[in-house]
Design an enzyme around this catalytic site. Sequence first.
Site, mmCIF file in Angstrom:
data_model
loop_
_atom_site.group_PDB
_atom_site.id
_atom_site.type_symbol
_atom_site.label_atom_id
_atom_site.label_comp_id
_atom_site.label_asym_id
_atom_site.label_seq_id
_atom_site.Cartn_x
_atom_site.Cartn_y
_atom_site.Cartn_z
ATOM 1 N N HIS A 100 0.792 -1.108 0.091
ATOM 2 C CA HIS A 100 0.102 0.116 -0.073
ATOM 3 C C HIS A 100 0.801 1.231 0.054
ATOM 4 C CE1 HIS A 100 0.601 -0.472 4.320
ATOM 5 N NE2 HIS A 100 0.603 0.569 4.530
ATOM 6 N N HIS A 144 0.676 5.535 1.092
ATOM 7 C CA HIS A 144 0.024 6.531 1.644
ATOM 8 C C HIS A 144 0.097 7.730 1.109
ATOM 9 C CE1 HIS A 144 0.122 4.521 5.797
ATOM 10 N NE2 HIS A 144 1.121 3.752 5.383
#
Length: 138
Positions: free
Chosen positions: A99, A101
């Site tokens: 992932h 940010h």
Amino acid sequence: MEDDVFCKIINGQIPCYKIYEDENVLAFLDSSQVTPGHTLVVSKKHYDNFLSVPQKEMHDVMDVAQKIGQIQIEILHAEGVNILTNCYEAAGQSVMHFHVHVIPRYSDNRDRLVIEMKPADEKDLNLPTLQQKLQFKK
């Protein structure tokens, strides 16, 4: 597929505030907002982190992260954006699912996320070996 929190969000088992979704990528607001608008962009296929994800999936996620950052500046009036990913616990990764940010930054919240850059001692880097390993094959 792994049984981490992001897989559960992707599968609809845990609710989220979706920002964007396509067949390969899901973006949603982080439940722990560093700043207002802090968004996570995840690959729908499970990979442990940035270092293990194939290039195509990495590019899919990064393309969405870039668009979200551009929109955060336009719509949220962010003055800048941090786009970052953590690999392994020592680097702050808490969910072992690739992932990114996307963190909008505003002048009044500079102390909410601090990354401090300090010069490294070259003798600790083993530069010749590092440079040799980084020679990409064409």
